[in-house]
Structure formats: structure tokens, C-alpha cells
Design an enzyme around this catalytic site. Structure first.
Site, PDB file in Angstrom:
ATOM      1  N   ALA A   1       0.812  -1.225   0.000  1.00 44.66           N
ATOM      2  CA  ALA A   1       0.000   0.000   0.000  1.00 44.66           C
ATOM      3  C   ALA A   1       0.840   1.267   0.000  1.00 44.66           C
ATOM      4  O   ALA A   1       0.340   2.356  -0.225  1.00 44.66           O
ATOM      5  CB  ALA A   1      -0.934  -0.010   1.205  1.00 44.66           C
TER       6      ALA A   1
ATOM      7  N   ARG B   1      10.545   7.604  -2.790  1.00 45.36           N
ATOM      8  CA  ARG B   1      11.881   7.779  -3.375  1.00 45.36           C
ATOM      9  C   ARG B   1      11.970   7.333  -4.832  1.00 45.36           C
ATOM     10  O   ARG B   1      12.978   7.549  -5.494  1.00 45.36           O
ATOM     11  CB  ARG B   1      12.925   7.039  -2.514  1.00 45.36           C
ATOM     12  CG  ARG B   1      13.271   7.795  -1.246  1.00 45.36           C
ATOM     13  CD  ARG B   1      14.120   6.949  -0.324  1.00 45.36           C
ATOM     14  NE  ARG B   1      13.301   5.966   0.392  1.00 45.36           N
ATOM     15  CZ  ARG B   1      13.804   4.964   1.111  1.00 45.36           C
ATOM     16  NH1 ARG B   1      15.103   4.787   1.184  1.00 45.36           N
ATOM     17  NH2 ARG B   1      13.002   4.129   1.741  1.00 45.36           N
TER      18      ARG B   1
ATOM     19  N   GLY C   1      15.873  -2.192   8.887  1.00 49.51           N
ATOM     20  CA  GLY C   1      15.734  -2.568  10.290  1.00 49.51           C
ATOM     21  C   GLY C   1      16.846  -3.538  10.665  1.00 49.51           C
ATOM     22  O   GLY C   1      17.246  -4.387   9.873  1.00 49.51           O
TER      23      GLY C   1
ATOM     24  N   ASN D   1      16.627  -7.005   8.864  1.00 48.28           N
ATOM     25  CA  ASN D   1      15.290  -7.579   8.796  1.00 48.28           C
ATOM     26  C   ASN D   1      14.815  -7.534   7.350  1.00 48.28           C
ATOM     27  O   ASN D   1      14.725  -6.457   6.761  1.00 48.28           O
ATOM     28  CB  ASN D   1      14.364  -6.753   9.694  1.00 48.28           C
ATOM     29  CG  ASN D   1      12.899  -7.107   9.491  1.00 48.28           C
ATOM     30  OD1 ASN D   1      12.577  -8.245   9.129  1.00 48.28           O
ATOM     31  ND2 ASN D   1      12.026  -6.135   9.719  1.00 48.28           N
TER      32      ASN D   1
ATOM     33  N   ARG E   1       6.543  -8.046 -38.521  1.00 50.90           N
ATOM     34  CA  ARG E   1       5.481  -7.570 -37.624  1.00 50.90           C
ATOM     35  C   ARG E   1       4.435  -8.658 -37.371  1.00 50.90           C
ATOM     36  O   ARG E   1       4.421  -9.693 -38.021  1.00 50.90           O
ATOM     37  CB  ARG E   1       4.855  -6.309 -38.229  1.00 50.90           C
ATOM     38  CG  ARG E   1       5.841  -5.127 -38.217  1.00 50.90           C
ATOM     39  CD  ARG E   1       5.313  -3.953 -39.001  1.00 50.90           C
ATOM     40  NE  ARG E   1       3.964  -3.590 -38.600  1.00 50.90           N
ATOM     41  CZ  ARG E   1       3.124  -2.876 -39.357  1.00 50.90           C
ATOM     42  NH1 ARG E   1       3.510  -2.443 -40.544  1.00 50.90           N
ATOM     43  NH2 ARG E   1       1.921  -2.596 -38.921  1.00 50.90           N
TER      44      ARG E   1
ATOM     45  N   ASN F   1      -1.509  -2.322 -49.672  1.00 53.24           N
ATOM     46  CA  ASN F   1      -2.628  -3.039 -49.055  1.00 53.24           C
ATOM     47  C   ASN F   1      -3.715  -2.125 -48.534  1.00 53.24           C
ATOM     48  O   ASN F   1      -4.796  -2.583 -48.217  1.00 53.24           O
ATOM     49  CB  ASN F   1      -2.105  -3.933 -47.916  1.00 53.24           C
ATOM     50  CG  ASN F   1      -1.384  -3.142 -46.851  1.00 53.24           C
ATOM     51  OD1 ASN F   1      -0.785  -2.090 -47.129  1.00 53.24           O
ATOM     52  ND2 ASN F   1      -1.435  -3.626 -45.637  1.00 53.24           N
ATOM     53  N   TYR F   2      -3.448  -0.836 -48.479  1.00 53.06           N
ATOM     54  CA  TYR F   2      -4.389   0.077 -47.814  1.00 53.06           C
ATOM     55  C   TYR F   2      -4.879   1.106 -48.805  1.00 53.06           C
ATOM     56  O   TYR F   2      -4.082   1.829 -49.412  1.00 53.06           O
ATOM     57  CB  TYR F   2      -3.658   0.748 -46.639  1.00 53.06           C
ATOM     58  CG  TYR F   2      -4.531   1.595 -45.758  1.00 53.06           C
ATOM     59  CD1 TYR F   2      -5.716   1.090 -45.218  1.00 53.06           C
ATOM     60  CD2 TYR F   2      -4.164   2.905 -45.434  1.00 53.06           C
ATOM     61  CE1 TYR F   2      -6.507   1.866 -44.391  1.00 53.06           C
ATOM     62  CE2 TYR F   2      -4.956   3.684 -44.600  1.00 53.06           C
ATOM     63  CZ  TYR F   2      -6.127   3.154 -44.074  1.00 53.06           C
ATOM     64  OH  TYR F   2      -6.905   3.935 -43.257  1.00 53.06           O
TER      65      TYR F   2
ATOM     66  N   ALA G   1      10.051  -5.444 -63.973  1.00 50.09           N
ATOM     67  CA  ALA G   1      10.475  -4.449 -62.978  1.00 50.09           C
ATOM     68  C   ALA G   1       9.783  -3.115 -63.219  1.00 50.09           C
ATOM     69  O   ALA G   1       9.491  -2.751 -64.355  1.00 50.09           O
ATOM     70  CB  ALA G   1      11.984  -4.275 -63.045  1.00 50.09           C
TER      71      ALA G   1
HETATM   72  C1  UD1 Z   1      10.466  -2.303   6.529  1.00 50.75           C
HETATM   73  C2  UD1 Z   1      10.785  -2.795   7.933  1.00 50.75           C
HETATM   74  C3  UD1 Z   1      12.293  -2.903   8.105  1.00 50.75           C
HETATM   75  C4  UD1 Z   1      12.854  -3.838   7.047  1.00 50.75           C
HETATM   76  C5  UD1 Z   1      12.450  -3.385   5.639  1.00 50.75           C
HETATM   77  C6  UD1 Z   1      12.818  -4.441   4.634  1.00 50.75           C
HETATM   78  C7  UD1 Z   1       8.999  -1.941   9.368  1.00 50.75           C
HETATM   79  C8  UD1 Z   1       8.643  -0.926  10.373  1.00 50.75           C
HETATM   80  N1  UD1 Z   1      10.239  -1.872   8.887  1.00 50.75           N
HETATM   81  O1  UD1 Z   1      11.004  -0.998   6.424  1.00 50.75           O
HETATM   82  O2  UD1 Z   1      12.605  -3.398   9.384  1.00 50.75           O
HETATM   83  O3  UD1 Z   1      14.265  -3.882   7.139  1.00 50.75           O
HETATM   84  O4  UD1 Z   1      11.027  -3.195   5.576  1.00 50.75           O
HETATM   85  O5  UD1 Z   1      12.544  -4.025   3.326  1.00 50.75           O
HETATM   86  O6  UD1 Z   1       8.204  -2.787   9.050  1.00 50.75           O
HETATM   87  N2  UD1 Z   1       3.363  -0.702   3.503  1.00 50.75           N
HETATM   88  C9  UD1 Z   1       1.976  -0.718   3.502  1.00 50.75           C
HETATM   89  N3  UD1 Z   1       1.312   0.162   4.285  1.00 50.75           N
HETATM   90  C10 UD1 Z   1       1.939   1.046   5.098  1.00 50.75           C
HETATM   91  C11 UD1 Z   1       3.358   1.055   5.099  1.00 50.75           C
HETATM   92  C12 UD1 Z   1       4.037   0.175   4.283  1.00 50.75           C
HETATM   93  O7  UD1 Z   1       1.343  -1.502   2.785  1.00 50.75           O
HETATM   94  O8  UD1 Z   1       1.243   1.793   5.802  1.00 50.75           O
HETATM   95  C13 UD1 Z   1       4.054  -1.639   2.634  1.00 50.75           C
HETATM   96  C14 UD1 Z   1       4.889  -0.938   1.567  1.00 50.75           C
HETATM   97  O9  UD1 Z   1       4.141  -0.757   0.398  1.00 50.75           O
HETATM   98  C15 UD1 Z   1       6.049  -1.899   1.364  1.00 50.75           C
HETATM   99  C16 UD1 Z   1       6.192  -2.589   2.702  1.00 50.75           C
HETATM  100  O10 UD1 Z   1       4.981  -2.381   3.391  1.00 50.75           O
HETATM  101  O11 UD1 Z   1       5.770  -2.864   0.383  1.00 50.75           O
HETATM  102  C17 UD1 Z   1       7.361  -2.044   3.511  1.00 50.75           C
HETATM  103  O12 UD1 Z   1       7.140  -0.687   3.782  1.00 50.75           O
HETATM  104  P1  UD1 Z   1       8.296   0.385   3.781  1.00 50.75           P
HETATM  105  O13 UD1 Z   1       7.729   1.691   4.170  1.00 50.75           O
HETATM  106  O14 UD1 Z   1       9.054   0.314   2.515  1.00 50.75           O
HETATM  107  O15 UD1 Z   1       9.177  -0.156   4.996  1.00 50.75           O
HETATM  108  P2  UD1 Z   1      10.717   0.036   5.209  1.00 50.75           P
HETATM  109  O16 UD1 Z   1      10.970   1.395   5.729  1.00 50.75           O
HETATM  110  O17 UD1 Z   1      11.455  -0.397   4.009  1.00 50.75           O
END
Ligand code: UD1
Ligand code: CA
Length: 457
Positions: free
Chosen positions: A10, A15, A138, A168, A332, A385-386, A422
Site C-alpha cells: 500500500a 523515493r 531494520g 530484517n 510484424r 494493401n491500404y 520491374a
Molecule cells: C520495513 C521494515 C524494516 C525492514 C524493511 C525491509 C517496518 C517498520 N520496517 O522498512 O525493518 O528492514 O522493511 O525491506 O516494518 N506498507 C503498507 N502500508 C503502510 C506502510 C508500508 O502496505 O502503511 C508496505 C509498503 O508498500 C512496502 C512494505 O509495506 O511494500 C514495507 O514498507 P516500507 O515503508 O518500505 O518499509 P521500510 O521502511 O522499508
């Protein structure tokens, strides 16, 4: 253990600096979210994966309407913990929840299977990895016995915690009943004022729940895409992975770093692919084919021993064995070539069937045509053709010979074995076996050219 898969997708992806939602950006010709859904779908979950969508969600749903997933909306992006919470009403208590991210596209099914198989029913599983540069991610905090005790986000971490290289991945396996208990208790008292899903690890520790971790085979599997630089570098990793598989299958890639597969390729043995070849959609290549440099193959089937010379574009075509195409040919959609057909430089074909051993070697346009076998089509031949309103058909019989610079104004039929002089412009059918030509007769007149001086005076 019953499994439910939830893909968090979501977020906005600020970035990326994009007008499109992040998960719709492409890697290897496929959107990021589709990669994740494809890997997840190979696991044995009974229900389709749940995708949490939000930012520009209608666009995501519309574009990926063909996916077999359950869409669940997160109206406000309040953090990963809040995002996962949206899925809970759809998941029975006795299920385990596999959490994936829409922006971590290259996770392999085998890695997920390991996590699933090696995490006991009462425990929590997590994928972690060691990154030489863990910036932005993380960090995994362990106790003196090496047990995971919590996860700290970089923005909330101390200098000492930031020095930790174990990260993480964000990919977890968690029993639904724990999530139902813990997620409503999360708070957003952190630097980003978000409800962090990662906070459940310290809760688990307090409740003495075992945290099991697995690591992926390649760290790139858990790389998340946050900007276009990361997207480009994962693209290269993906292409290298694809290239290795092809080489193991018996394909020669003259430079695997200059090869791009953006779809699905089925390929025979001893095929040589020169540099800067792009393969899109569904492509089938037979044995012993040679694909010249700077060539695009999209939704194409090639038989055996086909040669494609440099700088050709072949799209939506079926090409039988032993054909020779290019350089600089444009084939094509709707083109079907029989065996041993030659299409040379600056030849364009569209919606045409061209039978065995016919040669169209230079500068021609063949559209909406049915061309027989052993036909020779001279340089500069155009099927007109057209007529401005409709597309009309040209039929050319077997063994016909079309002289250079001929315009065939369709609908028209050139009989079997016919010869066309030709420079002809034909508006009517040409009978078989005869010479047909339509051009002003050549004349010669007595003539003396004026010299420059005479002209001026
Ligand atoms: C998150 C982890 C981080 C980990 C990293 C790995 C948390 C707090 N942090 O950080 O520890 O190392 O992913 O890639 O979880 N998303 C939603 N709804 C929201 C927020 C995010 O659906 O409200 C989805 C984003 O679209 C994305 C994923 O969750 O696909 C991760 O969100 P993002 O904000 O990128 O987390 P990171 O800061 O990368
Ligand atoms: Ca991320």
C-alpha cells in the site's frame, strides 16, 4: 499448518519519484508485485494471496486485474503493522500468516518453503540476511545467547545498533492468533510515527515465543526496492541469474551482461545469442539458431537453425526452420514464414503468410499477403494493401517472380509462375506463367545537352 499469504503493497514509494505506484514498476518485464505473487502462488496455500493496497490503489488493481489475489484496502498508510492488521478479518485464527512485501520482488519460493517448513507451529519465523551496507533497513538485535529479541528501525537506532549488519527482510511467518492479539496493541511512538509491524518481535520475546530465523540463498532475494538505482541493480542481478540458467541449458550468450529477458523463453540447444538482444513476452527458439546483435524478439516462435542477422525486430511471428532474416528486417505481427524463407535488409512484413523457400531480399513491404513457395520478390516491391479505408489482400502464387520496384495494388492475385516486369504498377490480376508488365516503353531521342556557357548567355 494452514497458510495465508499477505503481501503489503500500500505504500507510496516516495523515493521512486514517480507518478506510478512503486509496485507497478517493472523488473525483467514484469511488475514488482507480480514477481511476489508468482513466487507466493507456488506455495500450497488454499486461498489466493491477500494484497494490501492503498496508494494509487485503483491503478494497481486495474493494471493487475488478471492476478488471482484478494485485494484488501488500507485507506491510510499508517505503517506496516497497521497494513497487516487490515488482512486479519479475512484470516481464521488457526492459520499461519506469511508476510511478504510488494517491493521485495526476487524472493524465491524455495526460501519461503524453508521458512515455512522449519518454523514450528508455535514459533515465529523471520528471514534475515547480512548486508555489508545495511543503510535504511531494520536491524536484528540478539541477546547474549544469540536469540532474536527485537528489531530496531534505522531511524530509531543508536550508533551501536546501526553498526549491526544483520538486517530484517520484512518477511515473516506468524500464527494469526498472535497477530490478532498483538497488532491492536501497537503504538506509533517512534521517529516515523508509524505502527511498526517489527514491534511484535519484542512482544513475542516478552511472551516467551520462540523466534526462528532463516537466511536466503542469495541476499538479493530480500533486497527491497526503494529507488530507481536499487531497481536497476536488482534488474542486473535478475538478468545475470536468467543468463546463468540459459547457459546451463546449452545457450551461448556472447556477453551475458548484455542480454535481457523480459518475459519467458523456451530454448533449444546450441543457440548463440549475440550482444544486446532483448527477448519479450513468450519466445520459443529451436535448436542451433543464431541471433545477431541488437535484435528484439517479442512473442516469436523460431524453428531450428534460423539465423537472425543484426538489428532486426521480430514481433508476433512464427518462423519455421532454416529461415534467414535481416540485417535490419522488421517482421510484424501475423507474419508466418515457411522453411528456408529469406527476408533481407529493410524488408517489412505484416499479417502475411510466406511459404517455403521464398526470397524477399531487399527493401520491400509485404502486408496482408499470401505468398506462395519459391517466389522471388525483387528489391523495392510494395504490396499496396491500404486504400485509405480498408486493408486489401495480395495473393502471389508459387514460383512467381516479381521484378524490382513493383507496386501491387491490392486486392490482387499474381498467378503461379507469373513474371512481373520491374517497375510495374499493377492494379489488376496477373495470369499464371506469363510476363506481365505495366510501364511506359523506353524511348531514345536525338539530343545534345547545352553547355554551361550557352545557358548563361
Ligand atoms: C520495513 C521494515 C524494516 C525492514 C524493511 C525491509 C517496518 C517498520 N520496517 O522498512 O525493518 O528492514 O522493511 O525491506 O516494518 N506498507 C503498507 N502500508 C503502510 C506502510 C508500508 O502496505 O502503511 C508496505 C509498503 O508498500 C512496502 C512494505 O509495506 O511494500 C514495507 O514498507 P516500507 O515503508 O518500505 O518499509 P521500510 O521502511 O522499508
Ligand atoms: Ca521498503
Amino acid at each position: 499448518m494452514a497458510l495465508s499469504i499477505v503481501i503489503l503493497a500500500a505504500g507510496q514509494g516516495k523515493r521512486m519519484n514517480s507518478q506510478f505506484p512503486k509496485v507497478l514498476h517493472q523488473l525483467g518485464g514484469k511488475t514488482l508485485l507480480e514477481h511476489v505473487v508468482t513466487s507466493a502462488s507456488k506455495l500450497n496455500s488454499i486461498e489466493p494471496p491477500i494484497v494490501i493496497y492503498g496508494h494509487q490503489g485503483e491503478q494497481v488493481k486495474h493494471r493487475l486485474a488478471h492476478l488471482n489475489v484478494q485485494w484488501v484496502e488500507q485507506t491510510q498508510q499508517l505503517g506496516t503493522g497497521h497494513a497487516l492488521q487490515q488482512a486479519l478479518p479475512f484470516i481464521p485464527d488457526h492459520y499461519s500468516v506469511l508476510v511478504l512485501y510488494g517491493d521485495v520482488p526476487l524472493i524465491r519460493t524455495d526460501t519461503l518453503k524453508n521458512l515455512f517448513n522449519n518454523t514450528s507451529k508455535e514459533a515465529i519465523g523471520i528471514l534475515t540476511a547480512y548486508f555489508s551496507d545495511p543503510t535504511g533497513l531494520g536491524r536484528i538485535i540478539r541477546d547474549s545467547e544469540n536469540n532474536i529479541i527485537r528489531i530496531i528501525e534505522e531511524k530509531d537506532a543508536t550508533a551501536e545498533e546501526r553498526a549491526i549488519k544483520e538486517i530484517n527482510s520484512g518477511i515473516y511467518l506468524i500464527p494469526a492468533r498472535y497477530l490478532k492479539k498483538w497488532l491492536p496493541t501497537l503504538n506509533n511512538q517512534n521517529t516515523q510515527q508509524e505502527y511498526y509491524l517489527t514491534d511484535i518481535f519484542s512482544i513475542a520475546k516478552k511472551e516467551n515465543i520462540f523466534i526462528h530465523n532463516e537466511m536466503p540463498t542469495d541476499y538479493q532475494e530480500v533486497l527491497g526496492i526503494n529507488d530507481r538505482i536499487q531497481l536497476a541493480s536488482l534488474e542486473r542481478f535478475y538478468q545475470w541469474d536468467v543468463a546463468k540458467k540459459l547457459m546451463h541449458q546449452g545457450v551461448t550468450l556472447l556477453d551475458p551482461h548484455r542480454f535481457d529477458l523480459r518475459g519467458h523463453l523456451t530454448v533449444g540447444q546450441d543457440v548463440a545469442i549475440d550482444i544486446n538482444v532483448i527477448i519479450e513476452g513468450n519466445v520459443i527458439i529451436g535448436n542451433r539458431c543464431i541471433i545477431g546483435p541488437n535484435t528484439l524478439l517479442r512473442n516469436v516462435t523460431l524453428g531450428d537453425e534460423v539465423t537472425i542477422h543484426a538489428n532486426s525486430i521480430i514481433d508476433g511471428a512464427e518462423i519455421a526452420s532454416h529461415c534467414v532474416i535481416g540485417p535490419f528486417a522488421r517482421v510484424r505481427p501475423g507474419t508466418q514464414l515457411g522453411q528456408y524463407v529469406h527476408l533481407g535488409n529493410f524488408v517489412e512484413t505484416k499479417n502475411s503468410i510466406i511459404a517455403e523457400a521464398t526470397k524477399i531480399n531487399h527493401l520491400s513491404y509485404i502486408g496482408d499477403s499470401d505468398v506462395g513457395s519459391h517466389v522471388n520478390i525483387g528489391a523495392g516491391t510494395i504490396t499496396c494493401n491500404y486504400d485509405g479505408i480498408n486493408k486489401n489482400k495480395t495473393v502471389i502464387g508459387n514460383d512467381a517472380f516479381i521484378g524490382s520496384n513493383t507496386a501491387l495494388i491490392a486486392p490482387i492475385t499474381i498467378g503461379q509462375g507469373a513474371t512481373i516486369g520491374a517497375g510495374s504498377t499493377l492494379t489488376r490480376n496477373a495470369p499464371p506463367e506469363q510476363l506481365t508488365l505495366s510501364r511506359a516503353e523506353q524511348r531514345s531521342l536525338a539530343w545534345s545537352r547545352k553547355t554551361k556557357k550557352e545557358k548563361e548567355s
